[in-house]
Design a protein around this motif. Structure first.
Motif, PDB file in Angstrom:
ATOM      1  N   LYS A  69       0.848  -1.190   0.000  1.00 14.94           N
ATOM      2  CA  LYS A  69       0.000   0.000   0.000  1.00 14.94           C
ATOM      3  C   LYS A  69       0.888   1.248   0.000  1.00 14.94           C
ATOM      4  CE  LYS A  69      -0.659   0.595   5.014  1.00 14.94           C
ATOM      5  NZ  LYS A  69      -1.657   0.669   6.087  1.00 14.94           N
ATOM      6  N   ALA A  75       1.010   8.593  -1.376  1.00 19.45           N
ATOM      7  CA  ALA A  75      -0.416   8.887  -1.490  1.00 19.45           C
ATOM      8  C   ALA A  75      -0.666  10.335  -1.898  1.00 19.45           C
ATOM      9  CB  ALA A  75      -1.121   8.590  -0.168  1.00 19.45           C
ATOM     10  N   TYR A  79      -1.170   9.774  -9.047  1.00 20.18           N
ATOM     11  CA  TYR A  79      -1.483   8.373  -8.737  1.00 20.18           C
ATOM     12  C   TYR A  79      -0.567   7.385  -9.454  1.00 20.18           C
ATOM     13  CZ  TYR A  79      -3.713   3.903  -8.236  1.00 20.18           C
ATOM     14  OH  TYR A  79      -3.929   2.577  -7.980  1.00 20.18           O
ATOM     15  N   ASN A 102      -5.285  -1.285  -8.960  1.00 23.20           N
ATOM     16  CA  ASN A 102      -5.726  -1.374  -7.563  1.00 23.20           C
ATOM     17  C   ASN A 102      -6.792  -0.335  -7.250  1.00 23.20           C
ATOM     18  OD1 ASN A 102      -4.306  -3.538  -6.481  1.00 23.20           O
ATOM     19  ND2 ASN A 102      -2.494  -2.314  -6.025  1.00 23.20           N
ATOM     20  N   ARG A 103      -6.659   0.829  -7.866  1.00 20.97           N
ATOM     21  CA  ARG A 103      -7.614   1.916  -7.579  1.00 20.97           C
ATOM     22  C   ARG A 103      -9.026   1.546  -8.003  1.00 20.97           C
ATOM     23  NH1 ARG A 103      -6.257   7.814  -6.512  1.00 20.97           N
ATOM     24  NH2 ARG A 103      -5.928   6.602  -4.605  1.00 20.97           N
ATOM     25  N   GLU A 107      -9.150  -0.701  -3.865  1.00 22.92           N
ATOM     26  CA  GLU A 107      -9.319   0.626  -3.262  1.00 22.92           C
ATOM     27  C   GLU A 107     -10.767   1.093  -3.355  1.00 22.92           C
ATOM     28  OE1 GLU A 107      -6.519   3.625  -4.415  1.00 22.92           O
ATOM     29  OE2 GLU A 107      -4.825   2.241  -4.386  1.00 22.92           O
ATOM     30  N   LYS A 108     -11.433   0.794  -4.456  1.00 21.99           N
ATOM     31  CA  LYS A 108     -12.835   1.173  -4.604  1.00 21.99           C
ATOM     32  C   LYS A 108     -13.722   0.360  -3.667  1.00 21.99           C
ATOM     33  CE  LYS A 108     -16.698   0.922  -7.881  1.00 21.99           C
ATOM     34  NZ  LYS A 108     -17.320   2.193  -7.449  1.00 21.99           N
ATOM     35  N   PHE A 112     -10.932   2.610   0.169  1.00 23.10           N
ATOM     36  CA  PHE A 112      -9.660   3.308   0.322  1.00 23.10           C
ATOM     37  C   PHE A 112      -9.529   4.481  -0.641  1.00 23.10           C
ATOM     38  CE2 PHE A 112      -7.983  -1.146   1.499  1.00 23.10           C
ATOM     39  CZ  PHE A 112      -8.440  -0.992   2.807  1.00 23.10           C
ATOM     40  N   ALA A 113     -10.422   4.556  -1.615  1.00 22.13           N
ATOM     41  CA  ALA A 113     -10.444   5.674  -2.562  1.00 22.13           C
ATOM     42  C   ALA A 113     -11.884   6.156  -2.684  1.00 22.13           C
ATOM     43  CB  ALA A 113      -9.906   5.244  -3.923  1.00 22.13           C
ATOM     44  N   GLN A 117     -12.169   9.879  -6.881  1.00 22.03           N
ATOM     45  CA  GLN A 117     -10.828   9.392  -7.230  1.00 22.03           C
ATOM     46  C   GLN A 117     -10.899   8.222  -8.204  1.00 22.03           C
ATOM     47  OE1 GLN A 117      -9.492   8.767  -3.137  1.00 22.03           O
ATOM     48  NE2 GLN A 117      -7.895  10.325  -3.413  1.00 22.03           N
TER      49      GLN A 117
END
Length: 258
Positions: A69, A75, A79, A102-103, A107-108, A112-113, A117
């Motif tokens: 991470k 962060a 990105y 990952n985003r 992360e979604k 985490f996002a 984002q």
């Protein structure tokens, strides 16, 4: 369990690995750069196919990137910045065990996002990948498909195997209850980032041995059909008798008697 026996699998894999070594030699000779992205659910089999690909390629030429991470500093960056730092130089191969996607996935789904984002990522990714390709990088993206029943069995196997315990994390356990959410996230990701210049290829990994063979063959088929013969390495005779080393060695552990 795979329909392929281990001996059958090994016999089919070996010629593919020879072709991979030939492809690596061509990349080194031509100076081309190769990036392969591996995505999929937990337990799908990313690590296994990545190992099969790089097993017989010089590790100085072929690198596996599996980033943790992001740090607090990372962060705060653009990105894609920490991923761009690992892109290959001339003649190199980089295998991303999870990637900038990952985003759009963990992360979604895990929160985490933010939605904003994730939307910005999906909008920016096709342009980012177009820049990589326009700069000459060969980019291939694979999604490894795995049904929930198969995933559950593999989670149970990991829990019971002390050598695989590191593969099971609290995030993995939490993800079990969000199978549908991961499906929805994947579909949104594919819709936004499956482009003509950087398409996704989905591979069935419910049978991991068959999945590895299928993916590797597809990767080889997509690479330019250019072969560079290995240099002829002739071993001249030694000038004298082979020398024997003299050193103090660690004594082997005696066989334990039960």
């Amino acid at each position: 369990m795979s329909k392929l026996k281990r001996a059958q699998y090994d016999a089919l894999l070996e010629p593919l690995q020879v072709q991979l070594a030939n492809a690596a030699r061509w990349l080194q000779h031509s100076g081309r750069r190769l990036v392969v992205v591996f995505e999929g659910r937990d337990t799908a089999g990313k690590g296994g196919v990545i190992q099969a690909i790089h097993e017989h390629i010089n590790p100085r030429q072929c690198r596996v990137v599996a980033l943790p991470k992001p740090s607090e500093r990372e962060a705060s960056q653009w990105y894609f910045q920490r991923y761009a730092a690992h892109l290959p130089a001339a003649g190199e191969i980089v295998l991303f065990d999870r990637s900038w996607y990952n985003r759009a996935g963990v992360e979604k789904v895990m929160g985490f996002a933010s939605d904003a984002q994730v939307a910005a990522f999906l909008n920016a990714t096709p342009a980012f990948e177009k820049q990589l390709i326009d700069d000459g990088i060969l980019l291939f993206k694979y999604w490894l498909c795995c049904d929930q029943a198969k995933q559950e069995k593999r989670f149970a196997d990991r829990r019971q195997d002390p050598l695989k315990g590191w593969k099971l994390s609290p995030i993995d356990l939490e993800a079990r209850s969000r199978y549908r959410a991961y499906t929805d996230a994947r579909e949104a990701m594919l819709k936004a980032t499956h482009t003509a210049h950087a398409p996704w290829t989905l591979v069935d990994f419910n049978d991991q041995k068959l999945g590895r063979l299928t993916l590797i063959q597809d990767l080889l088929d997509r690479l330019p059909d250019t072969r560079i013969d290995a240099p002829d390495m002739t071993l001249p005779p030694l000038p004298g008798k082979p020398l024997r080393e003299h050193y103090n060695v660690l004594q082997p552990i005696p066989t334990l008697k039960v």
